[in-house]
Design an enzyme around this catalytic site. Sequence first.
Site, mmCIF file in Angstrom:
data_model
loop_
_atom_site.group_PDB
_atom_site.id
_atom_site.type_symbol
_atom_site.label_atom_id
_atom_site.label_comp_id
_atom_site.label_asym_id
_atom_site.label_seq_id
_atom_site.Cartn_x
_atom_site.Cartn_y
_atom_site.Cartn_z
ATOM 1 N N ASP A 52 -5.330 -0.164 -7.924
ATOM 2 C CA ASP A 52 -5.019 -1.265 -7.011
ATOM 3 C C ASP A 52 -5.890 -2.444 -7.406
ATOM 4 O O ASP A 52 -6.902 -2.735 -6.770
ATOM 5 C CB ASP A 52 -5.309 -0.820 -5.567
ATOM 6 N N SER A 53 -5.478 -3.136 -8.455
ATOM 7 C CA SER A 53 -6.343 -4.194 -8.976
ATOM 8 C C SER A 53 -5.954 -5.547 -8.402
ATOM 9 O O SER A 53 -4.811 -5.757 -7.985
ATOM 10 C CB SER A 53 -6.225 -4.251 -10.495
ATOM 11 N N SER A 54 -6.902 -6.469 -8.442
ATOM 12 C CA SER A 54 -6.553 -7.863 -8.210
ATOM 13 C C SER A 54 -5.923 -8.367 -9.516
ATOM 14 O O SER A 54 -5.677 -7.590 -10.443
ATOM 15 C CB SER A 54 -7.790 -8.668 -7.801
ATOM 16 N N ASP A 90 -17.848 0.135 -12.151
ATOM 17 C CA ASP A 90 -16.744 -0.365 -12.962
ATOM 18 C C ASP A 90 -15.671 0.720 -13.149
ATOM 19 O O ASP A 90 -15.968 1.817 -13.645
ATOM 20 C CB ASP A 90 -17.337 -0.793 -14.310
ATOM 21 N N ASP A 92 -10.403 -2.545 0.295
ATOM 22 C CA ASP A 92 -9.982 -2.666 1.695
ATOM 23 C C ASP A 92 -9.659 -1.313 2.324
ATOM 24 O O ASP A 92 -9.702 -1.161 3.536
ATOM 25 C CB ASP A 92 -8.773 -3.608 1.794
ATOM 26 N N GLN A 102 0.846 -1.219 0.000
ATOM 27 C CA GLN A 102 0.000 0.000 0.000
ATOM 28 C C GLN A 102 0.870 1.254 0.000
ATOM 29 O O GLN A 102 0.586 2.213 -0.704
ATOM 30 C CB GLN A 102 -0.922 0.066 1.230
HETATM 31 N N1 SPM Z 1 -5.134 -3.062 -1.219
HETATM 32 C C1 SPM Z 1 -4.681 -4.381 -1.384
HETATM 33 C C2 SPM Z 1 -5.351 -5.058 -2.524
HETATM 34 C C3 SPM Z 1 -4.403 -5.947 -3.237
HETATM 35 N N2 SPM Z 1 -4.412 -5.760 -4.640
HETATM 36 C C4 SPM Z 1 -3.406 -6.475 -5.356
HETATM 37 C C5 SPM Z 1 -3.491 -7.914 -5.084
HETATM 38 C C6 SPM Z 1 -2.632 -8.761 -5.949
HETATM 39 C C7 SPM Z 1 -2.803 -10.170 -5.507
HETATM 40 N N3 SPM Z 1 -2.088 -11.077 -6.292
HETATM 41 C C8 SPM Z 1 -0.709 -11.133 -6.027
HETATM 42 C C9 SPM Z 1 -0.039 -11.921 -7.033
HETATM 43 C C10 SPM Z 1 0.503 -11.069 -8.059
HETATM 44 N N4 SPM Z 1 1.741 -11.419 -8.503
#
Ligand code: SPM
Length: 288
Positions: free
Chosen positions: A164-166, A146, A95, A71
């Site tokens: 801050d993507s997944s 979105d 979060d 973060q």
């Molecule tokens: N604020 C936290 C949210 C997290 N976003 C990013 C998550 C990435 C998760 N995967 C990690 C693997 C990537 N190499």
Amino acid sequence: MENHHQIKDGWFFETCPMWPGMGFSLQIEQVLYSKRSKFQQIDVYQTRNHGKMLALDGIIQLTEFDEFAYQEMLAHVPLFAHPCPKTVLVIGGGDGGILREVCRHDCVTDIDFCEIDEDVIKVSKQFLPSLACGFDDPRIKVHIGDGCAFVLEKKSRYDVIIVDSSDPIGPGDVLFKKPFYKGLKAALKPDGIVATQGESIFLHQEWVIRLAKITKELFIKQGYSCIMIPTYPGGNIGICLGSLGPELTKPARPVSDGVQDRLKYYSPGIHEASFILPHFAKKMLRDI
Ligand code: SPM
């Protein structure tokens, strides 16, 4: 969407096609929350040694043990690279951890926050107050929806945009494509900076190269900053950065003692050092 984890004998075990042939485990004491939202499976665990952990579709998003590394860097590298960021957009990160860090900058006057999954915000407020405290600041306007659609509506509005993507295997996949980056560029002011979750130089070279190519093509300056973080696969993750003006690899402003005292990972030194990549990665990104 597939759930990428198993629980066995008190251990959470994460596997994913994005990092094939390897897995990561944490010992857990209790499942605090487990429910499917409209978009994804949301789980919160009490781990044995790493505080609480948030997983989306079975992929670790954060643990209280080391979340500060990600973060702080994703927020402060672009914000300190900018000489005076006032308007900031944060996409994803329900979060609240990135917001918590953005709010440390007194020069920032307006923060738009766009998250697709309202349930992540609710769950974080309930179980992760040390991150969700990020929502308490009156400068923040929360938009549920979105992120890509939100960006495409905005023109020349933000000094800094943080994504801050997944990973690109769930609702976040649209955030790894060129039309989104074109939208980010258009939403920035003429000297703006964008910073996005940039995956791992060891494990996701295809994605790192893809993002680097897109940012190189669209922005005047481009960079990749590396973060150590034990609970992401391979123990590292990166930030993909694009700038329409400011130098990315150095802070443009001093970090006050008051702010530095509250940080655990970011410093002007680590800002600069994070852009010095292992030789293979330097070559990989130089040759694109
Ligand atoms: N604020 C936290 C949210 C997290 N976003 C990013 C998550 C990435 C998760 N995967 C990690 C693997 C990537 N190499």
